[in-house]
Write a protein that holds these residues in place. Structure first.
Motif, mmCIF file in Angstrom:
data_model
loop_
_atom_site.group_PDB
_atom_site.id
_atom_site.type_symbol
_atom_site.label_atom_id
_atom_site.label_comp_id
_atom_site.label_asym_id
_atom_site.label_seq_id
_atom_site.Cartn_x
_atom_site.Cartn_y
_atom_site.Cartn_z
ATOM 1 N N UNK A 199 -5.329 8.121 6.968
ATOM 2 C CA UNK A 199 -6.157 7.749 5.881
ATOM 3 C C UNK A 199 -5.900 6.600 4.794
ATOM 4 N N UNK A 200 -4.520 6.634 4.445
ATOM 5 C CA UNK A 200 -3.988 5.849 3.401
ATOM 6 C C UNK A 200 -3.881 4.603 4.106
ATOM 7 N N UNK A 201 -3.428 4.457 5.036
ATOM 8 C CA UNK A 201 -3.126 3.239 5.850
ATOM 9 C C UNK A 201 -4.473 2.269 5.966
ATOM 10 N N UNK A 202 -5.486 2.941 6.425
ATOM 11 C CA UNK A 202 -6.689 2.199 6.501
ATOM 12 C C UNK A 202 -7.219 1.833 5.228
ATOM 13 N N UNK A 203 -7.196 3.003 4.117
ATOM 14 C CA UNK A 203 -8.032 2.464 2.783
ATOM 15 C C UNK A 203 -7.000 1.316 2.126
ATOM 16 N N UNK A 204 -5.743 1.317 2.561
ATOM 17 C CA UNK A 204 -4.790 0.139 1.853
ATOM 18 C C UNK A 204 -5.147 -1.195 2.621
ATOM 19 N N UNK A 205 -5.772 -1.209 3.663
ATOM 20 C CA UNK A 205 -5.903 -2.299 4.446
ATOM 21 C C UNK A 205 -4.647 -2.660 5.145
#
Length: 280
Positions: free
Chosen positions: A94-100
């Motif tokens: 989820x963090x990897x997606x949110x960070x771009x």
């Protein structure tokens, strides 16, 4: 005097034009502009799951998720050589997606309500089930047969909890840091079974060094709907990926990828799921 005024004005216009051009370049899609524009796209996968997402010793990538991601990226306008695969561990998806960090993730990413609050999901593109991997000559035929037997899974696995709490409370749970360690323990006879998603187990069993040594129990202990994670609210990309997945099934590429990656383990896969059809 008049000439100097015109020159100054022209310089001001030129400065504004350059400034606007620079600002415009910042608005480009951070994943690149596709094959037509020569850009690249970053895609999240697993690096350590044979048959699904594996980084090979030569630096190449293989597995069903890799094949799905490659097909989808091509439909989005990126040839294979324009894809940058990024390792995304389960806890950081989820963090990897949110960070771009990535444009989308295809990494045994089960769709559930908690995750849907944080990311968009395209798919599902595979329906997997929690299962057991056994030695090919094992006499275990159902979950209760594990009582008194040694069961292996990774530390903190919900699969192991499901088995020991609901099916075989007397199973002797052995936990390791990774599934490769569990598979090695099964091969040596140190444990009697390994549990996680059947797709993951099939991927390990399909490796050349293990061919013919293991079998899936086929118990279907849970339903795992694998989806492709996209940034929350990015409906345009989600819709494009859904269209790509639909095309992958219709043109036969989906089944070809299943056969190529899971076939050696005699994995009895479910039919390709319909987009948006979540099996609970």
């Amino acid at each position: 005097m008049k000439l100097r005024k015109v020159t100054a004005a022209s310089a001001a216009v030129l400065a504004l034009a350059l400034s606007a051009t620079a600002c415009g370049s910042d608005d480009k899609d951070d994943a690149g502009s596709g094959s037509s524009g020569g850009g690249t796209i970053k895609v999240g996968i697993k690096y350590d799951q044979p048959g699904l997402g594996l980084k090979e010793p030569d630096g190449s990538f293989s597995g069903f998720d890799v094949d799905v991601a490659t097909y989808v990226a091509k439909e989005l306008g990126y040839d294979a050589d324009k894809i940058e695969f990024v390792e995304t561990k389960s806890a950081d998806r989820e963090n990897a997606i949110a960070r771009g960090d990535v444009k989308f993730i295809a990494a045994t990413y089960s769709i559930n309500d908690e995750r849907k609050e944080k990311v968009n999901f395209a798919g599902p593109y595979l329906l997997a089930h929690q299962d057991l991997l056994l030695k090919s000559d094992s006499d275990i035929t159902e979950g209760t047969d594990l009582n008194g037997k040694k069961l292996c899974s990774v530390t903190g696995s919900t699969s192991a909890q499901n088995v020991t709490e609901e099916i075989a409370p007397k199973a002797q749970l052995k936990e390791y840091g990774g599934y490769s360690e569990c598979i090695a323990a099964l091969q040596s006879g140190a444990v009697d079974a390994v549990t996680t998603d059947d797709s993951i187990l099939a991927g390990f069993a399909a490796q050349d060094k293990y061919k013919g040594q293991f079998k899936l129990a086929g118990l279907k202990l849970s339903n795992e709907n694998y989806g492709i994670g996209v940034k929350k609210g990015d409906t345009a990309t989600t819709d494009k990926i859904n269209a790509a997945l639909t095309k992958m099934v219709s043109d036969g590429s989906w089944q070809e990828a299943v056969d190529a990656n899971f076939g050696p383990a005699n994995y009895k896969n479910e039919p390709a799921p319909k987009i948006g059809n979540i099996v609970s």
